[in-house]
Design an enzyme around this catalytic site. Structure first.
Site, PDB file in Angstrom:
ATOM      1  N   THR A  76       0.870  -1.176   0.000  1.00 35.26           N
ATOM      2  CA  THR A  76       0.000   0.000   0.000  1.00 35.26           C
ATOM      3  C   THR A  76       0.907   1.226   0.000  1.00 35.26           C
ATOM      4  O   THR A  76       2.040   1.181   0.463  1.00 35.26           O
ATOM      5  CB  THR A  76      -0.961   0.040   1.202  1.00 35.26           C
ATOM      6  OG1 THR A  76      -0.214   0.027   2.415  1.00 35.26           O
ATOM      7  CG2 THR A  76      -1.912  -1.131   1.159  1.00 35.26           C
TER       8      THR A  76
ATOM      9  N   ALA B 135       1.716  -6.295   1.668  1.00 38.89           N
ATOM     10  CA  ALA B 135       2.646  -5.595   2.548  1.00 38.89           C
ATOM     11  C   ALA B 135       2.005  -4.251   2.854  1.00 38.89           C
ATOM     12  O   ALA B 135       2.050  -3.314   2.051  1.00 38.89           O
ATOM     13  CB  ALA B 135       3.991  -5.415   1.864  1.00 38.89           C
TER      14      ALA B 135
ATOM     15  N   GLY C 233       5.401   4.184   1.160  1.00 41.53           N
ATOM     16  CA  GLY C 233       4.785   2.883   0.911  1.00 41.53           C
ATOM     17  C   GLY C 233       5.655   1.716   1.254  1.00 41.53           C
ATOM     18  O   GLY C 233       6.779   1.872   1.718  1.00 41.53           O
ATOM     19  N   ASN C 234       5.098   0.527   1.065  1.00 39.87           N
ATOM     20  CA  ASN C 234       5.820  -0.715   1.300  1.00 39.87           C
ATOM     21  C   ASN C 234       6.179  -1.345  -0.031  1.00 39.87           C
ATOM     22  O   ASN C 234       5.377  -1.337  -0.960  1.00 39.87           O
ATOM     23  CB  ASN C 234       4.935  -1.688   2.080  1.00 39.87           C
ATOM     24  CG  ASN C 234       5.084  -1.516   3.571  1.00 39.87           C
ATOM     25  OD1 ASN C 234       5.376  -0.424   4.042  1.00 39.87           O
ATOM     26  ND2 ASN C 234       4.895  -2.579   4.296  1.00 39.87           N
ATOM     27  N   ARG C 235       7.352  -1.916  -0.077  1.00 38.82           N
ATOM     28  CA  ARG C 235       7.871  -2.530  -1.267  1.00 38.82           C
ATOM     29  C   ARG C 235       7.312  -3.950  -1.374  1.00 38.82           C
ATOM     30  O   ARG C 235       7.490  -4.746  -0.458  1.00 38.82           O
ATOM     31  CB  ARG C 235       9.393  -2.597  -1.113  1.00 38.82           C
ATOM     32  CG  ARG C 235      10.197  -2.652  -2.335  1.00 38.82           C
ATOM     33  CD  ARG C 235      11.583  -2.073  -2.055  1.00 38.82           C
ATOM     34  NE  ARG C 235      12.329  -2.893  -1.089  1.00 38.82           N
ATOM     35  CZ  ARG C 235      13.313  -3.724  -1.432  1.00 38.82           C
ATOM     36  NH1 ARG C 235      13.650  -3.873  -2.691  1.00 38.82           N
ATOM     37  NH2 ARG C 235      13.955  -4.399  -0.521  1.00 38.82           N
TER      38      ARG C 235
END
Ligand code: CTP
Ligand code: CA
Length: 227
Positions: free
Chosen positions: A22, A101, A33-35
């Site tokens: 997200t 994630a 954000g998340n990878r």
């Protein structure tokens, strides 16, 4: 091509899978954000459909992936959008798998204009995002299976497995897929390695293999518990 015919053990089941990361907007051009490539979530959705399930795939930010066949795909960006889409689809679901994630935080304010470079780097106040998995397990709905994912590292205070077992208990889900994270593992690579932990105390090793193979193991464990 599949080496074996797939079981149809998810026939008549409704499943929800979240995938990807997200991303939380900070200003018109930046996100926090998340990878995540989304590959594991897409593989879970694809394999579930092949085994007969009716699948909703809620995808955040992902690599450029082909949508799986016979799967309803809903695209979202932020954690709150993912929460709304997952909880909505989860109403009628037998199983929810949170492979996404999810960004734990978001900027407390969205800047209307682009944040300028200026003389000093800015401090960015953050606030907590909702915990979708926690909401799924605490929601007052008929019982359904909830599967979480965790990428863990060990340290001087505990092993990967000890941290993972504690997380399973803290989160309250039925199954936790644990990826042992190290250099070149789990993130943006084709293979995973880890364990599948059950709230019933079971610990099943997940040997190195493809994301489709890991997905098959997860659905085997889910199908067994749905019986
Ligand atoms: N998750 C979620 N909502 C969040 C954060 C995580 O639904 N806001 C889900 C993830 O999709 C995953 C599981 O919870 O299935 C575990 O995520 P993880 O980040 O490992 O757990 P956290 O409780 O956020 O702990 P931490 O990041 O501190 O390790
Ligand atoms: Ca987290």
């Amino acid at each position: 091509a599949e080496p074996f015919p797939l079981p149809r053990d998810l026939e008549g089941r409704r499943v929800v899978v979240s995938a990807g990361g997200t991303a939380e907007p900070l200003d018109p051009v930046r996100t926090l954000g998340n990878r995540s490539s989304g590959r594991q979530g897409y593989a879970l959705a694809r394999v579930a459909a092949q085994r007969g399930a009716e699948v909703t795939l809620v995808a955040g930010t992902t690599a450029d992936l082909d949508p799986p066949a016979a799967v309803e795909l809903r695209r979202v960006q932020t954690t709150r959008e993912m929460r709304d889409a997952v909880l909505d689809a989860a109403k009628a679901a037998d199983v929810v798998v949170m492979a996404a994630a999810v960004s734990d935080f978001r900027p407390a304010a969205l800047s209307v204009g682009k944040i300028k470079k200026g003389d000093e780097p800015p401090s960015i106040p953050l606030e907590f995002n909702p915990d979708i998995l926690r909401e799924l397990v605490t929601e007052d709905v008929p019982r359904r299976l909830v599967v979480g994912f965790a990428a863990e590292t060990g340290d001087d205070h505990g092993s990967v497995l000890e941290y993972a077992r504690a997380k399973l208990e803290r989160k309250g889900c039925d199954l936790l897929v644990v990826n042992a994270v190290g250099v070149g593992k789990a993130f943006e690579v084709e293979d995973n390695e880890g364990w599948l932990l059950g709230a019933d105390g079971t610990t099943q090793p997940l040997p190195m293999g493809s994301k489709a193979a890991l997905a098959a193991r997860v659905w085997d464990a889910v199908a067994e518990r749905l019986r």
